[in-house]
Scaffold this motif. Structure first.
Motif, PDB file in Angstrom:
ATOM      1  N   ASN A  27      37.638  48.238  34.492  1.00  0.00           N
ATOM      2  CA  ASN A  27      37.823  47.824  36.333  1.00  0.00           C
ATOM      3  C   ASN A  27      37.326  45.487  36.441  1.00  0.00           C
ATOM      4  OD1 ASN A  27      36.358  50.276  37.821  1.00  0.00           O
ATOM      5  ND2 ASN A  27      38.280  49.956  36.951  1.00  0.00           N
ATOM      6  N   GLN A  28      38.089  45.422  37.096  1.00  0.00           N
ATOM      7  CA  GLN A  28      37.439  44.094  37.239  1.00  0.00           C
ATOM      8  C   GLN A  28      36.350  44.144  38.369  1.00  0.00           C
ATOM      9  OE1 GLN A  28      40.853  41.911  40.071  1.00  0.00           O
ATOM     10  NE2 GLN A  28      42.093  43.866  39.544  1.00  0.00           N
ATOM     11  N   ARG A  29      36.190  42.946  38.652  1.00  0.00           N
ATOM     12  CA  ARG A  29      34.771  43.092  40.405  1.00  0.00           C
ATOM     13  C   ARG A  29      35.766  43.610  41.626  1.00  0.00           C
ATOM     14  NH1 ARG A  29      30.889  44.739  42.087  1.00  0.00           N
ATOM     15  NH2 ARG A  29      28.885  43.002  42.274  1.00  0.00           N
ATOM     16  N   ALA A  30      35.713  44.660  41.439  1.00  0.00           N
ATOM     17  CA  ALA A  30      36.778  45.261  43.003  1.00  0.00           C
ATOM     18  C   ALA A  30      35.502  46.402  43.693  1.00  0.00           C
ATOM     19  CB  ALA A  30      38.168  45.407  42.762  1.00  0.00           C
ATOM     20  N   GLN A  32      33.953  49.427  43.789  1.00  0.00           N
ATOM     21  CA  GLN A  32      34.145  50.733  42.857  1.00  0.00           C
ATOM     22  C   GLN A  32      33.645  52.170  43.378  1.00  0.00           C
ATOM     23  OE1 GLN A  32      33.837  49.930  39.331  1.00  0.00           O
ATOM     24  NE2 GLN A  32      34.607  48.201  40.174  1.00  0.00           N
ATOM     25  N   THR A  57      35.067  40.541  34.217  1.00  0.00           N
ATOM     26  CA  THR A  57      35.546  41.996  34.630  1.00  0.00           C
ATOM     27  C   THR A  57      34.378  42.821  33.399  1.00  0.00           C
ATOM     28  OG1 THR A  57      36.999  41.375  32.627  1.00  0.00           O
ATOM     29  CG2 THR A  57      37.676  40.812  35.122  1.00  0.00           C
ATOM     30  N   HIS A  82      41.315  48.444  41.408  1.00  0.00           N
ATOM     31  CA  HIS A  82      40.609  47.981  40.681  1.00  0.00           C
ATOM     32  C   HIS A  82      40.884  47.925  39.400  1.00  0.00           C
ATOM     33  CE1 HIS A  82      39.224  51.852  41.599  1.00  0.00           C
ATOM     34  NE2 HIS A  82      39.593  52.195  40.464  1.00  0.00           N
ATOM     35  N   SER A  85      43.821  43.306  36.183  1.00  0.00           N
ATOM     36  CA  SER A  85      45.111  42.388  37.242  1.00  0.00           C
ATOM     37  C   SER A  85      46.476  42.206  36.192  1.00  0.00           C
ATOM     38  CB  SER A  85      44.704  41.382  37.938  1.00  0.00           C
ATOM     39  OG  SER A  85      44.690  40.332  36.670  1.00  0.00           O
ATOM     40  N   THR A 256      41.270  45.625  46.951  1.00  0.00           N
ATOM     41  CA  THR A 256      40.250  45.160  46.818  1.00  0.00           C
ATOM     42  C   THR A 256      40.679  44.209  44.760  1.00  0.00           C
ATOM     43  OG1 THR A 256      38.236  46.077  45.441  1.00  0.00           O
ATOM     44  CG2 THR A 256      40.341  47.577  45.491  1.00  0.00           C
ATOM     45  N   GLY A 257      40.021  43.817  44.317  1.00  0.00           N
ATOM     46  CA  GLY A 257      40.127  44.033  43.467  1.00  0.00           C
ATOM     47  C   GLY A 257      41.536  42.199  43.971  1.00  0.00           C
ATOM     48  N   HIS A 258      42.566  42.191  42.618  1.00  0.00           N
ATOM     49  CA  HIS A 258      43.085  40.508  42.574  1.00  0.00           C
ATOM     50  C   HIS A 258      44.153  41.263  43.541  1.00  0.00           C
ATOM     51  CE1 HIS A 258      45.485  44.315  40.722  1.00  0.00           C
ATOM     52  NE2 HIS A 258      46.561  43.219  41.173  1.00  0.00           N
ATOM     53  N   LYS A 260      42.818  41.586  47.019  1.00  0.00           N
ATOM     54  CA  LYS A 260      42.016  41.823  48.036  1.00  0.00           C
ATOM     55  C   LYS A 260      42.672  41.206  49.397  1.00  0.00           C
ATOM     56  CE  LYS A 260      37.412  40.485  49.763  1.00  0.00           C
ATOM     57  NZ  LYS A 260      35.987  40.147  48.431  1.00  0.00           N
TER      58      LYS A 260
END
Length: 305
Positions: A27-30, A32, A57, A82, A85, A256-258, A260
């Motif tokens: 996961n990336q910062r998205a 959860q 990440t 999420h 990317s 969310t994530g890339h 968003k």
């Protein structure tokens, strides 16, 4: 040791080697799956890097907690926004190639249908019309009647075991709150989604249920009966398209994530194609297919022969 990314991030140890299966699912910062995991994500970033920032990440956690990493990557199996990317995965691949540490896996050992089967499936899902390759004695069948396919899967399970129905996430999960409800009703068949997320394939009653992508990714089956739902269909120009309304995984189409700031239908199509690409390559001995959308049904019936 078998650890989750969160357990690696929270560990006090620095590991000599971490082997990461399905790196593309890190996961990336998205957003959860739960508030607890959202909080943990920030706390781990602060602990490892001194601050919680959007660019950190779970792959960064693993690198911070290990001296060496062996990353198994297949971007075509990323199924939610999420996940890491494409840009992050591409950067890892470029760095590995520059360091002469990139090793392509040219064959797969799951599906007993020859080396061309996986690419054949992926090309069909991209809308490319291709001839069916020589699959040997691999049992690839197309069904117009879902009840017939269910009976065939039950028969294969009685013969060799590990035969299950799976489907794209194109129906609401009513039975999660109401165990007496049915989630999928087609051709007079009434079915429920998987009653457990943990080791569903080996759980009691799984033969009569339908598994989602989140219960079968990483698993092997002998036979997979795949229901391609109305979330994937043909557009007026004959191209394969995603139906956002028919796709019911809220986390799967969340901004969310890339993605968003802009989650387009083309982005969603990538995830849905990837989902079906995974489902159609779970069966080691055979894959049975039922398609809901009429246009796509006709195309795949011809393609599968």
């Amino acid at each position: 040791m078998v650890l989750t990314p969160f357990q690696v991030g929270e560990s006090d140890a620095v590991f000599d080697l971490v082997l990461v299966d399905e790196t593309h699912r890190l996961n990336q910062r998205a957003n959860q799956a739960s508030g607890v995991q959202n909080k943990k994500f920030g706390l781990i970033n602060e602990r490892l890097f001194g601050a919680d920032a959007a660019h950190y990440t779970q792959l960064d956690w693993i690198k911070a907690r290990s001296r060496h990493q062996l990353l198994l990557i297949d971007g075509a199996q990323s199924v939610r926004p999420h996940d890491l990317s494409p840009a992050t995965l591409d950067a890892e691949l470029r760095a590995a190639k520059d360091a002469h540490r990139h090793f392509p896996l040219t064959t797969q050992m799951r599906v007993k249908a020859g080396a061309d089967y996986v690419e054949y499936i992926r090309m069909l899902l991209r809308g490319t019309v291709v001839d069916r390759p020589d699959l040997g004695d691999y049992d690839l069948r197309f069904f117009d009647d879902l009840g017939e396919m269910r009976r065939a899967i039950r028969a294969r399970d009685a013969e060799v075991g590990l035969s299950r129905l799976v489907a794209g996430y194109a129906w609401d999960w009513k039975s999660r709150k109401d165990p007496s409800a049915f989630d999928i009703e087609l051709d007079g068949e009434r079915m429920r989604w998987n009653s457990t997320d943990k080791d569903w394939i080996n759980s009691d009653g799984s033969l009569e249920e339908v598994g989602s992508i989140h219960t079968v990714q990483g698993y092997d089956l002998n036979y997979a009966g795949v229901v391609i739902g109305p979330d994937l269909r043909l557009a007026a120009d004959g191209s394969v398209m995603a139906d956002r309304e028919a796709y019911r995984d809220k986390k799967g189409k969340e901004n969310t994530g890339h993605l968003k700031d802009a989650f387009t239908d083309d982005d969603l199509l990538v995830f849905i194609r990837n989902i079906y690409g995974v489902l159609l390559t779970r069966g080691m001995r055979g894959t049975y297919v039922y398609v809901c959308a009429p246009g796509l049904r006709e195309r795949l019936r011809i393609a599968f022969g």
